[in-house]
Design a protein around this motif. Structure first.
Motif, PDB file in Angstrom:
ATOM      1  N   ILE A  89       0.831  -1.197   0.000  1.00 56.88           N
ATOM      2  CA  ILE A  89       0.000   0.000   0.000  1.00 56.88           C
ATOM      3  C   ILE A  89       0.875   1.260   0.000  1.00 56.88           C
ATOM      4  CG2 ILE A  89      -1.701   1.330   1.303  1.00 56.88           C
ATOM      5  CD1 ILE A  89      -2.753  -1.187  -0.126  1.00 56.88           C
ATOM      6  N   GLN A  90       1.934   1.251   0.809  1.00 52.19           N
ATOM      7  CA  GLN A  90       2.826   2.411   0.861  1.00 52.19           C
ATOM      8  C   GLN A  90       3.533   2.616  -0.473  1.00 52.19           C
ATOM      9  OE1 GLN A  90       5.310   1.429   4.218  1.00 52.19           O
ATOM     10  NE2 GLN A  90       3.942   2.438   5.688  1.00 52.19           N
ATOM     11  N   ASN A  91       3.976   1.514  -1.094  1.00 52.26           N
ATOM     12  CA  ASN A  91       4.647   1.625  -2.381  1.00 52.26           C
ATOM     13  C   ASN A  91       3.692   2.115  -3.475  1.00 52.26           C
ATOM     14  OD1 ASN A  91       7.104   0.757  -1.376  1.00 52.26           O
ATOM     15  ND2 ASN A  91       6.754  -1.380  -1.891  1.00 52.26           N
ATOM     16  N   TYR A  92       2.432   1.675  -3.391  1.00 51.60           N
ATOM     17  CA  TYR A  92       1.450   2.131  -4.381  1.00 51.60           C
ATOM     18  C   TYR A  92       1.225   3.635  -4.259  1.00 51.60           C
ATOM     19  CZ  TYR A  92      -2.919   2.871  -6.841  1.00 51.60           C
ATOM     20  OH  TYR A  92      -3.882   3.365  -7.686  1.00 51.60           O
ATOM     21  N   GLU A  93       1.102   4.111  -3.022  1.00 51.80           N
ATOM     22  CA  GLU A  93       0.921   5.547  -2.799  1.00 51.80           C
ATOM     23  C   GLU A  93       2.092   6.329  -3.380  1.00 51.80           C
ATOM     24  OE1 GLU A  93      -0.517   9.234  -1.239  1.00 51.80           O
ATOM     25  OE2 GLU A  93      -1.461   7.301  -1.693  1.00 51.80           O
ATOM     26  N   GLN A  94       3.318   5.802  -3.172  1.00 49.23           N
ATOM     27  CA  GLN A  94       4.503   6.471  -3.697  1.00 49.23           C
ATOM     28  C   GLN A  94       4.532   6.426  -5.226  1.00 49.23           C
ATOM     29  OE1 GLN A  94       6.762   8.225  -2.003  1.00 49.23           O
ATOM     30  NE2 GLN A  94       7.809   8.730  -3.920  1.00 49.23           N
ATOM     31  N   VAL A 114      12.531   2.802 -10.989  1.00 51.96           N
ATOM     32  CA  VAL A 114      13.115   1.789 -11.855  1.00 51.96           C
ATOM     33  C   VAL A 114      14.289   1.137 -11.132  1.00 51.96           C
ATOM     34  CG1 VAL A 114      14.538   3.550 -13.006  1.00 51.96           C
ATOM     35  CG2 VAL A 114      14.256   1.335 -14.072  1.00 51.96           C
ATOM     36  N   GLU A 115      14.376  -0.179 -11.239  1.00 51.77           N
ATOM     37  CA  GLU A 115      15.486  -0.940 -10.678  1.00 51.77           C
ATOM     38  C   GLU A 115      16.113  -1.774 -11.783  1.00 51.77           C
ATOM     39  OE1 GLU A 115      13.961  -1.628  -6.087  1.00 51.77           O
ATOM     40  OE2 GLU A 115      13.610  -3.216  -7.558  1.00 51.77           O
ATOM     41  N   ARG A 142       5.002  -3.504  -5.724  1.00 56.60           N
ATOM     42  CA  ARG A 142       5.074  -2.142  -6.275  1.00 56.60           C
ATOM     43  C   ARG A 142       6.273  -1.363  -5.739  1.00 56.60           C
ATOM     44  NH1 ARG A 142       0.297  -0.813  -8.943  1.00 56.60           N
ATOM     45  NH2 ARG A 142      -1.425  -2.255  -8.565  1.00 56.60           N
ATOM     46  N   GLN A 143       7.300  -2.089  -5.333  1.00 58.82           N
ATOM     47  CA  GLN A 143       8.533  -1.426  -4.920  1.00 58.82           C
ATOM     48  C   GLN A 143       9.217  -0.804  -6.133  1.00 58.82           C
ATOM     49  OE1 GLN A 143      10.871  -3.677  -2.151  1.00 58.82           O
ATOM     50  NE2 GLN A 143      12.770  -2.602  -2.630  1.00 58.82           N
ATOM     51  N   ALA A 144       8.976  -1.397  -7.296  1.00 56.26           N
ATOM     52  CA  ALA A 144       9.515  -0.860  -8.551  1.00 56.26           C
ATOM     53  C   ALA A 144       8.416  -0.846  -9.596  1.00 56.26           C
ATOM     54  CB  ALA A 144      10.685  -1.714  -9.043  1.00 56.26           C
ATOM     55  N   SER A 145       8.423   0.177 -10.439  1.00 54.75           N
ATOM     56  CA  SER A 145       7.456   0.260 -11.524  1.00 54.75           C
ATOM     57  C   SER A 145       7.882  -0.632 -12.690  1.00 54.75           C
ATOM     58  CB  SER A 145       7.323   1.707 -12.003  1.00 54.75           C
ATOM     59  OG  SER A 145       6.913   2.557 -10.955  1.00 54.75           O
ATOM     60  N   PHE A 146       9.187  -0.681 -12.943  1.00 58.32           N
ATOM     61  CA  PHE A 146       9.724  -1.608 -13.924  1.00 58.32           C
ATOM     62  C   PHE A 146      11.180  -1.894 -13.598  1.00 58.32           C
ATOM     63  CE2 PHE A 146       9.953   2.678 -15.609  1.00 58.32           C
ATOM     64  CZ  PHE A 146      11.231   2.798 -16.117  1.00 58.32           C
ATOM     65  N   ILE A 147      11.661  -3.033 -14.095  1.00 56.50           N
ATOM     66  CA  ILE A 147      13.001  -3.513 -13.754  1.00 56.50           C
ATOM     67  C   ILE A 147      13.710  -3.988 -15.016  1.00 56.50           C
ATOM     68  CG2 ILE A 147      14.316  -5.268 -12.486  1.00 56.50           C
ATOM     69  CD1 ILE A 147      12.081  -5.307 -10.412  1.00 56.50           C
ATOM     70  N   PHE A 148      14.949  -3.552 -15.190  1.00 58.37           N
ATOM     71  CA  PHE A 148      15.792  -4.057 -16.267  1.00 58.37           C
ATOM     72  C   PHE A 148      16.437  -5.361 -15.808  1.00 58.37           C
ATOM     73  CE2 PHE A 148      15.703   0.498 -17.232  1.00 58.37           C
ATOM     74  CZ  PHE A 148      15.456   0.486 -18.592  1.00 58.37           C
ATOM     75  N   SER A 149      16.345  -6.398 -16.656  1.00 54.13           N
ATOM     76  CA  SER A 149      16.915  -7.688 -16.302  1.00 54.13           C
ATOM     77  C   SER A 149      17.202  -8.482 -17.563  1.00 54.13           C
ATOM     78  CB  SER A 149      15.937  -8.467 -15.402  1.00 54.13           C
ATOM     79  OG  SER A 149      16.360  -9.796 -15.217  1.00 54.13           O
ATOM     80  N   ASN A 150      17.994  -9.528 -17.417  1.00 56.02           N
ATOM     81  CA  ASN A 150      18.249 -10.424 -18.546  1.00 56.02           C
ATOM     82  C   ASN A 150      17.269 -11.595 -18.541  1.00 56.02           C
ATOM     83  OD1 ASN A 150      19.506 -11.554 -16.188  1.00 56.02           O
ATOM     84  ND2 ASN A 150      20.590 -12.977 -17.522  1.00 56.02           N
ATOM     85  N   GLN A 151      16.285 -11.555 -17.623  1.00 55.52           N
ATOM     86  CA  GLN A 151      15.296 -12.620 -17.547  1.00 55.52           C
ATOM     87  C   GLN A 151      13.993 -12.198 -18.207  1.00 55.52           C
ATOM     88  OE1 GLN A 151      14.650 -14.477 -13.735  1.00 55.52           O
ATOM     89  NE2 GLN A 151      16.620 -13.787 -12.964  1.00 55.52           N
ATOM     90  N   GLU A 152      13.305 -13.164 -18.811  1.00 53.42           N
ATOM     91  CA  GLU A 152      11.973 -12.912 -19.360  1.00 53.42           C
ATOM     92  C   GLU A 152      10.956 -13.497 -18.392  1.00 53.42           C
ATOM     93  OE1 GLU A 152       9.390 -13.385 -23.475  1.00 53.42           O
ATOM     94  OE2 GLU A 152      11.033 -14.773 -23.062  1.00 53.42           O
ATOM     95  N   ILE A 153      10.097 -12.662 -17.837  1.00 53.48           N
ATOM     96  CA  ILE A 153       9.076 -13.101 -16.894  1.00 53.48           C
ATOM     97  C   ILE A 153       7.714 -12.717 -17.456  1.00 53.48           C
ATOM     98  CG2 ILE A 153       8.201 -12.906 -14.534  1.00 53.48           C
ATOM     99  CD1 ILE A 153      10.979 -12.077 -13.645  1.00 53.48           C
TER     100      ILE A 153
END
Length: 237
Positions: A83-88, A95-96, A136-147
């Motif tokens: 909830i706190q992360n969503y508010e933020q 981005v992470e 919702r700690q991150a809106s999007f994340i760069f990674s070498n994995q496909e999820i």
């Protein structure tokens, strides 16, 4: 309603196994733990503890209660965090990345990025991706994995390449390309936070020596004023 501190006492006792260790772990007195256990039994109307003259242990019901209490408190903490992360996220997009290349690129582009975009450092681990997105700690994340799940979508945006910088008088520096095998036995300066590349280079060049630098400023100074070969992975296509 059962108060969280009673559940914390039960969980801690399940881990510590004695009243004295439980009290020490929670920084309270032993009588406080005893009263809390009695209160919890009364509220649940079950026997959680097997009390002997010189020993107290959890009953099978107590063991189940401790397991369920731990899951419940974990869910509560997850609820609060989400909830706190969503508010933020309504104000700032975070981005992470698990890779240093995007981090270096975003840092370089900082002056032209929106003020509402926040780049979080340091790198995160691969096993944190799903949790950080769901919470919702991150809106999007760069990674070498496909999820690809019901709530997470991955998109290909490019490739990240490892670049080796060699001392110009080394014969290998005059080649148009080079293989990992040709780097055998060389000492390299490398950033510690290099993500998946750390495993790759250690496996591909087992006889090389890697001088890991935890701070980017130190890494930059060393590579600028010394002839040490170094590896960097900020080339993105």
């Amino acid at each position: 309603m059962i108060e969280n501190y009673l559940l914390e006492e039960l969980i801690t006792f399940a881990h510590e196994h004695t009243l004295a260790k439980t009290a020490a772990a929670l920084n309270v007195t032993q009588p406080t733990i005893t009263r809390g256990m009695q209160k919890l039994e009364t509220m649940l109307a079950v026997r959680l503890f097997d009390r002997q003259p010189n020993r107290i242990t959890l009953t099978p019901t107590g063991q189940l209660a401790a397991q369920e209490a731990e899951q419940l408190l974990t869910q509560q903490r997850t609820f609060v965090t989400k909830i706190q992360n969503y508010e933020q996220s309504l104000v700032t997009r975070t981005v992470e990345t698990t890779l240093p290349g995007p981090l270096a690129l975003l840092t370089h582009l900082k002056t032209v990025l929106p003020n509402t975009l926040r780049v979080r450092q340091p790198l995160i681990a691969d096993d944190q991706i799903t949790e950080h997105l769901i919470n919702r700690q991150a809106s999007f994340i760069f990674s070498n994995q496909e999820i690809l799940t019901a709530g997470i979508e991955s998109r290909f945006i490019g490739t990240e390449n490892l670049v080796v910088h060699l001392q110009r008088f080394m014969y290998r520096a005059n080649q148009p390309s080079i293989t990992f095998a040709e780097l055998k036995g060389i000492s390299f300066v490398v950033l510690s936070a290099i993500g998946i590349w750390k495993d790759i280079i250690q496996q591909a060049i087992p006889d090389a020596k890697f001088l890991y630098q935890p701070q980017r400023t130190a890494f930059t100074e060393i590579t600028k004023y010394s002839d040490f070969p170094y590896l960097v992975d900020c080339k993105i296509n």
